[in-house]
Design an enzyme around this catalytic site. Structure first.
Site, PDB file in Angstrom:
ATOM      1  N   CYS A  85       0.840  -1.207   0.000  1.00 38.56           N
ATOM      2  CA  CYS A  85       0.000   0.000   0.000  1.00 38.56           C
ATOM      3  C   CYS A  85       0.878   1.262   0.000  1.00 38.56           C
ATOM      4  O   CYS A  85       1.512   1.564  -0.990  1.00 38.56           O
ATOM      5  CB  CYS A  85      -0.972  -0.049   1.170  1.00 38.56           C
ATOM      6  SG  CYS A  85      -2.343   1.113   1.013  1.00 38.56           S
ATOM      7  N   HIS A 194      -3.406  -5.794   1.160  1.00 43.12           N
ATOM      8  CA  HIS A 194      -2.703  -5.959   2.433  1.00 43.12           C
ATOM      9  C   HIS A 194      -2.618  -7.413   2.872  1.00 43.12           C
ATOM     10  O   HIS A 194      -3.442  -7.873   3.665  1.00 43.12           O
ATOM     11  CB  HIS A 194      -3.427  -5.164   3.526  1.00 43.12           C
ATOM     12  CG  HIS A 194      -3.271  -3.696   3.399  1.00 43.12           C
ATOM     13  ND1 HIS A 194      -2.334  -2.974   4.122  1.00 43.12           N
ATOM     14  CD2 HIS A 194      -3.916  -2.799   2.624  1.00 43.12           C
ATOM     15  CE1 HIS A 194      -2.424  -1.697   3.790  1.00 43.12           C
ATOM     16  NE2 HIS A 194      -3.369  -1.559   2.888  1.00 43.12           N
ATOM     17  N   GLU A 196      -0.712  -8.628   5.040  1.00 43.47           N
ATOM     18  CA  GLU A 196      -0.451  -8.726   6.486  1.00 43.47           C
ATOM     19  C   GLU A 196      -1.740  -8.706   7.305  1.00 43.47           C
ATOM     20  O   GLU A 196      -1.724  -9.009   8.494  1.00 43.47           O
ATOM     21  CB  GLU A 196       0.500  -7.604   6.936  1.00 43.47           C
ATOM     22  CG  GLU A 196      -0.118  -6.239   7.186  1.00 43.47           C
ATOM     23  CD  GLU A 196      -0.454  -5.461   5.917  1.00 43.47           C
ATOM     24  OE1 GLU A 196      -0.493  -6.067   4.825  1.00 43.47           O
ATOM     25  OE2 GLU A 196      -0.703  -4.242   6.020  1.00 43.47           O
TER      26      GLU A 196
END
Lengths: 222, 79
Positions: A85, A194, A196
């Protein structure tokens, strides 16, 4: 294996990235934007957020942080770097990756679980995936519309450097549904979604994101 | 102190959704006759004398504009 996670003023997802590294079996090391020292890490993650308040352009000021000078030098020597991002925006501003991220075409901030297709499963960060694997990870951005000159896009496609592509709808208007790309060598990868945030079933839509973090550990061993 | 104006605009081939949104708002407000709007950034710098225009261009190219998607014009104001 030590994996550095950089914190810039305005980073949001540095803790989640550290957690993802830990869950994948790595040792997260916090790196500070104002410090040139990479503390002996063997890979670096630039996390999501709004570094320096997104002032001027997203990532434009972070790109000149002292830590970035070290990362740019080492990336040229093969250090694995993953930009998520805002991290992807910083990599483009640093010219480690081509193109740029611009305002979403519909002007809305998009936050949703996103289907992606992994088109290049041979980078340092995607080796754990099967080619053309479909994965679901959250996407959340306001300036995630990837653009590049037509010649550059053809080059990226021709060299297999589109790493992940949006499937099941394009959340921001990115050209050719591009969600993430890599450099020629495949050690530098940037993507808007994302991974994560998709490492545990309790908090994510899947655990598909874990593959990005296990990939770099496997690449280091082999 | 000399003043320098730098205007940064998206390249013509780059879509400007903000400009398009402003254009849409104008037509809803009844302002007719506007066919296109592009939104950009305007910087005003106060710099040391004598002005080194080449160095200022380098500054604009390094930080103020991203040459991948933007172009800039630079004017040194007459004193």
């Amino acid at each position: 294996m030590k994996i550095g996670v950089v914190t810039f003023p305005g980073s949001l997802d540095d803790r989640d990235a550290q957690r993802a590294v830990r869950l994948a079996g790595g040792e997260p090391v916090a790196l500070w934007h104002g410090d040139e020292d990479l503390r002996g890490v063997e890979a670096v993650i630039l996390p999501g957020g709004f570094s320096y308040g997104d002032y001027l352009r997203c990532g434009a000021i972070a790109r000149f942080a002292p830590v970035m000078q070290s990362i740019i030098d080492r990336a040229g020597q093969g250090l694995p770097v993953l930009g998520i991002c805002n991290g992807f925006q910083i990599l483009c501003e640093s010219h480690l990756l081509p193109g740029a991220l611009t305002r979403n075409v519909h002007l809305h901030f998009r936050n949703r679980d996103q289907l992606l297709r992994v088109e290049n499963a041979s980078t340092e960060w995607t080796g754990a995936f099967e080619p053309d694997a479909e994965i679901v990870v959250p996407v959340k951005n306001g300036e995630g519309c990837f653009v590049a000159a037509p010649g550059e896009l053809d080059r990226l496609e021709g060299e297999g450097r589109v790493v992940v592509r949006y499937a099941g709808g394009n959340p921001n208007g990115s050209v050719r549904d591009i969600a993430g790309i890599c450099n020629e060598r495949g050690n530098v990868v940037g993507l808007m979604p994302h991974p994560e945030h998709a490492v545990e079933t309790l908090t994510g839509p899947s655990t598909d994101g874990l593959g990005f973090f296990t990939s770099v550990l496997t690449a280091a061993v082999s | 102190m000399p003043r320098v104006l730098v205007d940064v605009m998206l390249k013509p081939e780059i879509l400007d959704p903000q400009g398009s949104a402003i254009l849409g708002a104008l037509s809803r407000l009844g302002f007719t006759g506007v066919h296109s709007i592009r939104q950009g950034k305007h910087f005003e710098l106060e710099v040391s004398d004598p002005v080194d225009e080449a160095r200022l261009r380098e500054l604009a190219d390094t930080l103020l504009a991203n040459s991948v998607i933007e172009e800039f014009t630079l004017r040194v104001l007459p004193r």
